[in-house]
Design a protein around this motif. Structure first.
Motif, PDB file in Angstrom:
ATOM      1  N   VAL A  88      10.662  30.602  74.781  1.00 14.75           N
ATOM      2  CA  VAL A  88      10.919  29.652  75.300  1.00 14.75           C
ATOM      3  C   VAL A  88      11.860  28.630  76.531  1.00 14.75           C
ATOM      4  O   VAL A  88      12.692  28.856  76.703  1.00 14.75           O
ATOM      5  N   GLN A  89      10.876  28.088  77.188  1.00 14.43           N
ATOM      6  CA  GLN A  89      11.876  27.658  78.666  1.00 14.43           C
ATOM      7  C   GLN A  89      11.325  26.161  78.580  1.00 14.43           C
ATOM      8  O   GLN A  89      10.878  25.061  78.570  1.00 14.43           O
ATOM      9  N   VAL A  90      12.902  25.690  79.022  1.00 11.48           N
ATOM     10  CA  VAL A  90      12.522  24.649  79.692  1.00 11.48           C
ATOM     11  C   VAL A  90      13.935  23.896  80.756  1.00 11.48           C
ATOM     12  O   VAL A  90      14.888  24.551  80.437  1.00 11.48           O
ATOM     13  N   GLU A  91      12.847  23.652  81.731  1.00 11.11           N
ATOM     14  CA  GLU A  91      13.716  24.006  82.945  1.00 11.11           C
ATOM     15  C   GLU A  91      13.959  25.087  83.457  1.00 11.11           C
ATOM     16  O   GLU A  91      13.731  25.826  82.874  1.00 11.11           O
ATOM     17  N   ASP A  92      15.287  25.002  83.472  1.00  7.87           N
ATOM     18  CA  ASP A  92      16.020  26.234  83.823  1.00  7.87           C
ATOM     19  C   ASP A  92      16.755  26.941  82.669  1.00  7.87           C
ATOM     20  O   ASP A  92      17.348  28.162  82.680  1.00  7.87           O
ATOM     21  N   HIS A  93      16.439  26.151  81.313  1.00  9.25           N
ATOM     22  CA  HIS A  93      16.932  26.926  80.146  1.00  9.25           C
ATOM     23  C   HIS A  93      15.728  27.907  79.692  1.00  9.25           C
ATOM     24  O   HIS A  93      14.184  27.654  79.550  1.00  9.25           O
ATOM     25  N   VAL A  94      16.272  28.861  78.889  1.00 13.68           N
ATOM     26  CA  VAL A  94      15.584  30.299  78.126  1.00 13.68           C
ATOM     27  C   VAL A  94      15.711  30.565  76.899  1.00 13.68           C
ATOM     28  O   VAL A  94      17.369  30.895  77.390  1.00 13.68           O
ATOM     29  N   TRP A  95      14.809  30.385  76.139  1.00 13.14           N
ATOM     30  CA  TRP A  95      15.768  31.007  74.519  1.00 13.14           C
ATOM     31  C   TRP A  95      14.201  32.276  74.818  1.00 13.14           C
ATOM     32  O   TRP A  95      13.229  32.145  75.013  1.00 13.14           O
ATOM     33  N   LEU A  96      15.266  32.824  73.997  1.00 14.48           N
ATOM     34  CA  LEU A  96      14.215  34.258  73.421  1.00 14.48           C
ATOM     35  C   LEU A  96      14.127  34.206  72.124  1.00 14.48           C
ATOM     36  O   LEU A  96      14.836  34.210  71.876  1.00 14.48           O
ATOM     37  N   THR A  97      12.762  34.213  71.848  1.00 14.81           N
ATOM     38  CA  THR A  97      12.914  35.033  70.061  1.00 14.81           C
ATOM     39  C   THR A  97      12.295  35.342  69.567  1.00 14.81           C
ATOM     40  O   THR A  97      11.379  36.329  70.463  1.00 14.81           O
ATOM     41  N   ARG A  98      12.418  36.436  68.682  1.00 10.50           N
ATOM     42  CA  ARG A  98      12.148  37.320  67.746  1.00 10.50           C
ATOM     43  C   ARG A  98      11.591  37.065  66.618  1.00 10.50           C
ATOM     44  O   ARG A  98      12.532  36.306  65.712  1.00 10.50           O
ATOM     45  N   CYS A  99      10.902  36.909  65.893  1.00  7.84           N
ATOM     46  CA  CYS A  99      10.081  37.136  64.269  1.00  7.84           C
ATOM     47  C   CYS A  99       9.542  38.344  63.977  1.00  7.84           C
ATOM     48  O   CYS A  99       8.415  39.301  64.939  1.00  7.84           O
ATOM     49  N   GLY A 100       9.513  38.872  63.072  1.00  8.89           N
ATOM     50  CA  GLY A 100       9.014  40.284  62.530  1.00  8.89           C
ATOM     51  C   GLY A 100       9.491  39.799  60.653  1.00  8.89           C
ATOM     52  O   GLY A 100       9.670  40.015  60.528  1.00  8.89           O
ATOM     53  N   PRO A 101       8.473  41.488  60.496  1.00 11.52           N
ATOM     54  CA  PRO A 101       9.657  41.794  58.961  1.00 11.52           C
ATOM     55  C   PRO A 101      10.653  41.934  59.173  1.00 11.52           C
ATOM     56  O   PRO A 101      11.364  41.833  58.188  1.00 11.52           O
ATOM     57  N   ARG A 102      11.323  42.244  60.150  1.00 13.25           N
ATOM     58  CA  ARG A 102      13.034  42.377  59.399  1.00 13.25           C
ATOM     59  C   ARG A 102      13.931  41.369  60.133  1.00 13.25           C
ATOM     60  O   ARG A 102      15.310  41.339  59.992  1.00 13.25           O
ATOM     61  N   GLY A 103      12.854  40.429  60.593  1.00 13.03           N
ATOM     62  CA  GLY A 103      13.982  39.154  60.494  1.00 13.03           C
ATOM     63  C   GLY A 103      13.492  38.216  61.580  1.00 13.03           C
ATOM     64  O   GLY A 103      12.713  38.085  62.720  1.00 13.03           O
ATOM     65  N   ALA A 104      14.123  36.651  61.575  1.00 13.70           N
ATOM     66  CA  ALA A 104      13.597  36.066  63.133  1.00 13.70           C
ATOM     67  C   ALA A 104      15.251  35.869  63.712  1.00 13.70           C
ATOM     68  O   ALA A 104      16.554  35.948  63.130  1.00 13.70           O
ATOM     69  N   SER A 105      15.260  35.399  64.746  1.00 12.51           N
ATOM     70  CA  SER A 105      16.912  35.695  65.441  1.00 12.51           C
ATOM     71  C   SER A 105      15.755  34.910  67.103  1.00 12.51           C
ATOM     72  O   SER A 105      15.347  35.194  67.406  1.00 12.51           O
ATOM     73  N   ALA A 106      16.938  34.267  67.786  1.00 11.64           N
ATOM     74  CA  ALA A 106      16.969  33.648  69.201  1.00 11.64           C
ATOM     75  C   ALA A 106      17.992  33.024  69.822  1.00 11.64           C
ATOM     76  O   ALA A 106      19.410  33.640  69.234  1.00 11.64           O
ATOM     77  N   TRP A 107      18.356  33.883  71.104  1.00 13.60           N
ATOM     78  CA  TRP A 107      19.460  33.474  71.407  1.00 13.60           C
ATOM     79  C   TRP A 107      18.966  33.342  73.387  1.00 13.60           C
ATOM     80  O   TRP A 107      17.889  33.122  73.760  1.00 13.60           O
ATOM     81  N   ARG A 108      20.027  32.385  73.728  1.00 14.69           N
ATOM     82  CA  ARG A 108      19.554  32.354  74.997  1.00 14.69           C
ATOM     83  C   ARG A 108      19.414  33.251  76.034  1.00 14.69           C
ATOM     84  O   ARG A 108      21.006  34.232  75.570  1.00 14.69           O
ATOM     85  N   VAL A 109      18.607  32.996  77.346  1.00 19.68           N
ATOM     86  CA  VAL A 109      18.869  34.198  77.785  1.00 19.68           C
ATOM     87  C   VAL A 109      19.138  33.734  79.560  1.00 19.68           C
ATOM     88  O   VAL A 109      18.838  32.551  80.298  1.00 19.68           O
ATOM     89  N   VAL A 110      20.047  34.194  80.191  1.00 16.34           N
ATOM     90  CA  VAL A 110      21.158  34.114  80.912  1.00 16.34           C
ATOM     91  C   VAL A 110      20.186  33.937  82.261  1.00 16.34           C
ATOM     92  O   VAL A 110      20.179  33.552  82.912  1.00 16.34           O
ATOM     93  N   ASP A 111      19.649  34.896  82.304  1.00 14.52           N
ATOM     94  CA  ASP A 111      18.440  35.618  83.665  1.00 14.52           C
ATOM     95  C   ASP A 111      17.509  35.725  83.053  1.00 14.52           C
ATOM     96  O   ASP A 111      16.968  35.980  82.592  1.00 14.52           O
TER      97      ASP A 111
END
Length: 248
Positions: A173-196
Motif C-alpha cells: 500500500v503506497q501513499v506518496e513516499d510512504h509504503v506499508w506491506l500487508t500479509r493476509c492468509g490462513p495464518r492471520g493478517a499483519s501490516a507494517w511500514r516498509v523503510v525502503d
C-alpha cells in the motif's frame, strides 16, 4: 498531529453537517446506514470509550449509554459525548496508562487517535448523506489514518475476531513516499511500514493513491476505480474483504 485538535474540529464539522438534515437520509458509501444512525453511533462510541477507561476493561452491553434517552436529540447526544470525551482526554497526558483494546498501546494516546479517526470517517459519511461536498483532511492526518487502519484493524482486530484469509498473499500500500506491506492468509493478517520501498518487491500486488483517497478507500468509502492497482487482483480483493470484516 494533534489528535485532540482533530477530534474537536471534526466533531464540530460532523454536527454542523448533520444540523437540520432528515435523519433517514442514507449514507451513499455505506448502504443500509443512514445519517441518524451514524450520528447515534458516534455518540455511543464516545461513551463506550470513556467507560472502557473508567472500568479498566471492555464494557459490556448495558454498561454505557448507547442511545439517546427519550426526547433527547441524537445530535445533542453526539455533541455531549464529544464534549465529555474531550474533557477526559484533555485532562491526561497521551502517554499516561489506561485500558484500551490494543495491547500495543495502553494509554490515553490510543483513545485520542482512535476517536479522532472515528469522528473524521463518520463526518465524511454524514456529509455524503447530507449531499454536502466531503471536506478534505490534511495529508498528515490521512497518512496516519492509513497507518491506523492497517496496523490496528487489519493487523489486530481480525485476529481478535478469529478471521483468516483463504490464501497467503502480500499487498503493498503506497501513499506518496510512504509504503506499508500487508500479509493476509490462513495464518492471520499483519501490516507494517516498509523503510525502503525496494523491500516491497515481495508483494503480489500494489495499491497506490493520494493520502485522502487511500484513507477513504481502506475504510470502504471509495471504489477500486479511485485507486491505482497493479498485480494480483485477487490478493487486493482479499485485503479489501478482510478490511470490511475488521472495520464493520
Amino acid at each position: 498531529m494533534n489528535s485532540l485538535d482533530i477530534l474537536r474540529r471534526e466533531a464540530e464539522k460532523l454536527a454542523m453537517s448533520a444540523f437540520g438534515q432528515p435523519l433517514h437520509k442514507g449514507v451513499p458509501a455505506c448502504p443500509g446506514l443512514n445519517l441518524g444512525e451514524t450520528v447515534r453511533h458516534v455518540g455511543s462510541g464516545y461513551r463506550r470509550a470513556l467507560e472502557w477507561i473508567r472500568l479498566g476493561r471492555e464494557p459490556q452491553a448495558g454498561e454505557w449509554q448507547d442511545h439517546p434517552v427519550e426526547g433527547e436529540d441524537p445530535l445533542e447526544f453526539m455533541r455531549s459525548g464529544a464534549e465529555a470525551a474531550l474533557e477526559v482526554l484533555s485532562a491526561h497526558d497521551e502517554n499516561e496508562p489506561c485500558a484500551t483494546w490494543w495491547p500495543d498501546q495502553q494509554n490515553y494516546g490510543f483513545w485520542r487517535r482512535r476517536l479522532a479517526h472515528e469522528t473524521t470517517v463518520h463526518r465524511m459519511d454524514v456529509q455524503g448523506a447530507a449531499g454536502i461536498e466531503v471536506g478534505t483532511v490534511a495529508d498528515e492526518v490521512a497518512i496516519d489514518g492509513v497507518d491506523e487502519v492497517l496496523a490496528l484493524w487489519l493487523g489486530h482486530k481480525l485476529d481478535v475476531l478469529g478471521v483468516r484469509g483463504s490464501r497467503e498473499s502480500f499487498v503493498a500500500v503506497q501513499v506518496e513516499d510512504h509504503v506499508w506491506l500487508t500479509r493476509c492468509g490462513p495464518r492471520g493478517a499483519s501490516a507494517w511500514r516498509v523503510v525502503d520501498p525496494e523491500d516491497a518487491h515481495v508483494a503480489d500486488a500494489q495499491v497506490t493513491a493520494g493520502p485522502m483517497t487511500m484513507y477513504r478507500w481502506l475504510w470502504g468509502r471509495l471504489p477500486d476505480r479511485m485507486v491505482e492497482v497493479v498485480g494480483d487482483h485477487d490478493a487486493i480483493a482479499q485485503l479489501w474483504a478482510l478490511l470490511r470484516l475488521a472495520t464493520k
